[in-house]
Design an enzyme around this catalytic site. Structure first.
Site, PDB file in Angstrom:
ATOM      1  N   SER A 260       8.864   5.945 -34.183  1.00 10.11           N
ATOM      2  CA  SER A 260       9.361   5.433 -32.903  1.00 10.11           C
ATOM      3  C   SER A 260      10.871   5.299 -32.954  1.00 10.11           C
ATOM      4  O   SER A 260      11.455   5.049 -34.013  1.00 10.11           O
ATOM      5  CB  SER A 260       8.750   4.063 -32.607  1.00 10.11           C
ATOM      6  OG  SER A 260       9.314   3.063 -33.446  1.00 10.11           O
ATOM      7  N   ASP A 261      11.515   5.471 -31.801  1.00 11.67           N
ATOM      8  CA  ASP A 261      12.892   5.020 -31.717  1.00 11.67           C
ATOM      9  C   ASP A 261      12.871   3.504 -31.820  1.00 11.67           C
ATOM     10  O   ASP A 261      11.862   2.855 -31.530  1.00 11.67           O
ATOM     11  CB  ASP A 261      13.540   5.474 -30.412  1.00 11.67           C
ATOM     12  CG  ASP A 261      15.062   5.519 -30.505  1.00 11.67           C
ATOM     13  OD1 ASP A 261      15.622   4.907 -31.438  1.00 11.67           O
ATOM     14  OD2 ASP A 261      15.690   6.171 -29.660  1.00 11.67           O
ATOM     15  N   TRP A 262      13.976   2.923 -32.252  1.00  6.48           N
ATOM     16  CA  TRP A 262      14.024   1.488 -32.510  1.00  6.48           C
ATOM     17  C   TRP A 262      13.877   0.725 -31.189  1.00  6.48           C
ATOM     18  O   TRP A 262      14.753   0.752 -30.340  1.00  6.48           O
ATOM     19  CB  TRP A 262      15.329   1.144 -33.206  1.00  6.48           C
ATOM     20  CG  TRP A 262      15.252   1.214 -34.705  1.00  6.48           C
ATOM     21  CD1 TRP A 262      15.588   0.219 -35.585  1.00  6.48           C
ATOM     22  CD2 TRP A 262      14.817   2.314 -35.522  1.00  6.48           C
ATOM     23  NE1 TRP A 262      15.379   0.640 -36.893  1.00  6.48           N
ATOM     24  CE2 TRP A 262      14.895   1.914 -36.877  1.00  6.48           C
ATOM     25  CE3 TRP A 262      14.335   3.589 -35.254  1.00  6.48           C
ATOM     26  CZ2 TRP A 262      14.535   2.743 -37.949  1.00  6.48           C
ATOM     27  CZ3 TRP A 262      13.981   4.424 -36.308  1.00  6.48           C
ATOM     28  CH2 TRP A 262      14.080   3.991 -37.628  1.00  6.48           C
ATOM     29  N   GLY A 263      12.731   0.087 -31.035  1.00  6.29           N
ATOM     30  CA  GLY A 263      12.428  -0.600 -29.792  1.00  6.29           C
ATOM     31  C   GLY A 263      11.702   0.259 -28.791  1.00  6.29           C
ATOM     32  O   GLY A 263      11.531  -0.145 -27.637  1.00  6.29           O
ATOM     33  N   GLY A 264      11.237   1.443 -29.198  1.00  2.31           N
ATOM     34  CA  GLY A 264      10.592   2.355 -28.272  1.00  2.31           C
ATOM     35  C   GLY A 264       9.089   2.187 -28.150  1.00  2.31           C
ATOM     36  O   GLY A 264       8.468   2.853 -27.329  1.00  2.31           O
TER      37      GLY A 264
END
Length: 760
Positions: A260-264
């Site tokens: 995941s992208d960070w916070g995605g």
């Protein structure tokens, strides 16, 4: 007897230990090792393996001797160490890196050999720092020049991006470090990036926005992929059924890990079902939400475990996720063949300088203003003007911000080289823009404050320009918020801080005015016809000043070509002709109304009298049938200011006649100038009579050739079936129609040198 019992127990423990380490045998087939390790893990250990334990690391399985994974931001250098639960740097003194040029610069080299060198070099730096996953490269398509992260990507064309990303990945992964290709997919703006839902036709998706990702997986063998923040079909891309399961796993047979992208990661059930393997950066804000371990509240942590324990979900998806992560671990942190790497080596410094010099694009050179020549007068003066001549650019811009070991500014590089050429160098600020220089605790150490008025700064620069022999204006954009920076798009197409007026005034004062644009995005150039020369110089990292001086003084013959089209005004870009619904969207919904006609595909419609109108299939949500929508593209009113693939040289090239024999196209290129140089020979294909609307031409191959003065070389291009295809959305397959195709050889998308006809 006691000795016997002790020996027996010791032998038993040894057998257990040896048994527990069977999967560590690197000579065993990968899948055997994966399955063996998986069978030994408890449910809790499996859950722990698929989410973060800190900002940039995930745990392994200590009981089984499986190490965790350490990620690092890229793709232009290795990010400094940060605190366990925070973004701010950890305060290490040995974590400075070589800052390599931004990926727009790499794409502008049009040279896969440079991409391989880049990947090898940054991979070695990651390996030296014990990083397992490099979060890059980025290959999202350049749809609008306002996108704050365009400087991290590889331009507007899928063929160019695909051909450049593959060797980059191979270079990185040869060091035992995984490339994590991002941001998959349709991350083409930063406005509302966490929420915007993208509506795009199936043809545009497959023909424009997916090919570079597909090449990264199928040809480059990428070990990991990062999901993007945005939504598609109203599902977040980090856990999107269609993107991750149907296309990535199904059509492309990806066997690596989806990160995941960070916070995605936004939803537990979708994260479980739809192909996410490793969850990072979910917004728990350290430990402030009251749990003993903030990472336990991640979607793929306790919420997932509790669903399994309650019988709401099974463990089939979990085992698949663990397989993907184990495979990533065996390829990286447990890879016995990985090297030791190197940090800030002379080889890396040389690579950064070489890539930067080869990527700079000479856009204009009237009256042979460049290269800067020796003058028959005592102590000639070069006046350098502009904030970007002194401003450090390696800090800032978002997650690509770096703590560089050093950064040679344009002014420093010019001064050093000018001294060798017998020039004096003077400097005037010219304008004040962004005086900041801090990101996550890393600072440039510069003090750029200046209290003088814009009028005073302009007058000082113009007065000095009148007396100088050369004027080199170094301006453009910077990495401040709403310029070339993550989490915010630009708000205007013109240059900020009054630079346009300043450049015009300098050009009026001195005909030998050279404009150097330090930027990662196209911008307006109302002064283009007034200045002597224009150099697109990008963000070039540690060796910026030296590489720029190499080009300005002719030590390097410029050979870069534009990876995107530069239009005269923002309204000339198709994404900006349909109102807010096409950009930046309305109510968090954005529609790619221009469809296939992005970049030069749109610019090629110049001169067309009537709008293009046709039907395109758009996917529907929740398993509903696709729907047809009308696409209406109004031709541009102006030709490009500088077209895709354009770039000048200090020498000249002549193209011979293109000849076709069977599936082989040949063309001879001759260096007709007086010095060695490189030319990028571009092959475009045009379907002369198609049953569907197709762009006038599409880039399908290119070669960069080095020629001594007077040297000729015959280049060959093999015509493959894939070059002739379009994506048939109704049949969901690639299709080519029998008939004639024009094979166009060009020096840019608007400068076609030769043509041959190929009959399918």
């Amino acid at each position: 007897m006691r000795r016997f019992l002790f020996s027996f127990v010791a032998l038993l423990c040894l057998c257990v230990a040896v048994s527990a380490q069977v999967y560590l045998d690197a000579s065993a087939p990968m899948e055997q090792r994966v399955e063996d390790a998986l069978a030994r893990m408890t449910l809790q250990e499996k859950i722990a393996l698929i989410h973060a334990q800190s900002k940039f690391s995930s745990p392994g399985v200590a009981r089984l001797g499986i190490p965790g994974l350490w990620c690092t931001d890229g793709p232009h250098g290795i990010r400094p160490e940060v605190l366990w639960d925070e973004w701010n740097q950890a305060g290490w003194t040995n974590d400075s890196c070589i800052a390599f040029p931004a990926l727009t610069c790499l794409a502008a080299t049009w040279n896969p050999d440079m991409a391989l060198l880049y990947g090898q070099s940054i991979g070695e730096e990651a390996r030296y720092r014990n990083k397992d996953v490099l979060l890059g490269p980025g290959v999202n398509i350049y749809r609008t020049p306002l996108n704050g992260r365009n400087f991290e990507y590889m331009g507007e064309d899928p063929c160019l991006a695909a051909n450049m990303v593959v060797p980059y990945i191979q270079g990185v992964q040869a060091q035992g470090v995984a490339a994590c290709v991002k941001h998959y997919a349709l991350n083409n703006q930063e406005v509302d990036r966490h929420w915007v839902n993208v509506s795009v036709s199936d043809r545009a998706l497959y023909e424009l926005y997916l090919p570079a990702f597909r090449a990264a997986v199928v040809e480059g063998g990428a070990w990991s992929i990062m999901g993007s923040y945005n939504r598609y079909r109203h599902q977040y891309a980090c856990h999107n059924q269609y993107l991750l399961q149907d296309i990535l796993r199904g059509e492309w047979q990806f066997d690596g890990a989806v990160i995941s992208d960070w916070g995605g990661t936004m939803q537990t059930d979708e994260a479980i079902r739809n192909g996410l393997d490793l969850e990072f950066g979910t917004w728990t804000d350290g430990l402030t939400d009251g749990t003993s371990n903030a990472y336990d509240v991640y979607h793929l942590a306790m919420p997932y475990l509790q669903k399994i324990q309650r019988g709401e979900v099974g463990t089939e998806e979990l085992d698949d996720k663990v397989r993907h992560v184990l495979r990533l671990i065996f390829r990286t942190s447990m890879n016995p063949h990985k090297g030791f790497g190197a940090m800030a080596s002379e080889a890396h410094i040389a690579a950064a300088r070489r890539i930067a010099g080869e990527g700079m694009v000479l856009l204009r050179n009237e009256r042979q203003t460049l290269p800067i020549a020796s003058m028959n007068k005592p102590k000639p003066v070069i006046l350098v003007v502009g904030e970007n001549a002194i401003k450090h650019m390696t800090v800032g811009g978002g997650s690509s911000s770096l703590k560089a070991k050093y950064e040679v500014s344009p002014l420093q590089g010019i001064r050093s080289r000018a001294a060798e050429a017998g020039y004096q160098v003077a400097y005037c600020r010219g304008y004040v823009g962004d005086i900041g220089g801090e990101y996550n605790g890393v600072t440039t150490g510069q003090s750029l404050a200046d209290e003088r008025t814009p009028e005073a700064l302009l007058q000082e620069a113009v007065a000095a320009a009148e007396k100088a022999d050369y004027v080199v204006f170094v301006g453009g954009l910077n990495k401040a918020h709403q310029q070339d920076c993550e989490d915010g798009d630009r708000t205007q197409y013109n240059l900020p801080y009054g630079q346009d007026a300043l450049i015009s005034a300098l050009a009026a004062a001195n005909p030998r005015t050279v404009v150097v644009s330090v930027s990662g995005n196209a911008h307006a150039m109302p002064w283009a016809q007034q200045v002597g020369a224009i150099v697109q110089a990008w963000y070039c990292g540690s060796e910026t000043g030296n590489a720029l001086a190499d080009v300005l003084f002719g030590d390097v013959n410029p050979s870069g070509k534009l990876p995107y089209t530069i239009m005269s005004s923002l309204s000339d870009y198709p994404a900006h002709q349909y109102g807010d619904r096409a950009y930046p969207g309305t109510n968090k919904e954005v529609e790619y109304c221009e469809d296939l006609f992005v970049g030069y595909r749109y610019a090629d419609l110049y001169g067309t009298k009537r709008p293009l109108q046709y039907q395109a299939l758009f996917p529907a949500d929740n398993g509903q049938p696709a729907v047809e929508k009308t696409i209406r593209v109004v031709p541009p009113k102006h030709e490009p200011l500088y077209p895709f693939g354009f770039g000048l040289s200090y020498t000249t090239f002549a193209y011979g006649r293109s000849s076709l024999s069977d599936d082989t196209l040949r063309v001879t290129v001759t260096n007709t100038g007086s010095r060695a140089g490189q030319e990028v020979v571009q092959l475009y294909v045009a379907d002369k009579k198609a049953s569907v609307v197709r762009p006038r031409k599409e880039l399908k191959a290119f070669q960069k050739v080095y020629l001594q003065a007077g040297e000729s070389r015959c280049l060959t291009f093999i015509i493959t079936p894939e070059m002739l295809q379009y994506f048939d959305a109704a049949q969901h397959q690639w299709h080519s129609e029998p008939g004639d195709f024009d094979l166009l050889i060009g020096s840019s998308s608007r400068d076609i040198k030769g043509k041959a006809t190929y009959c399918l």
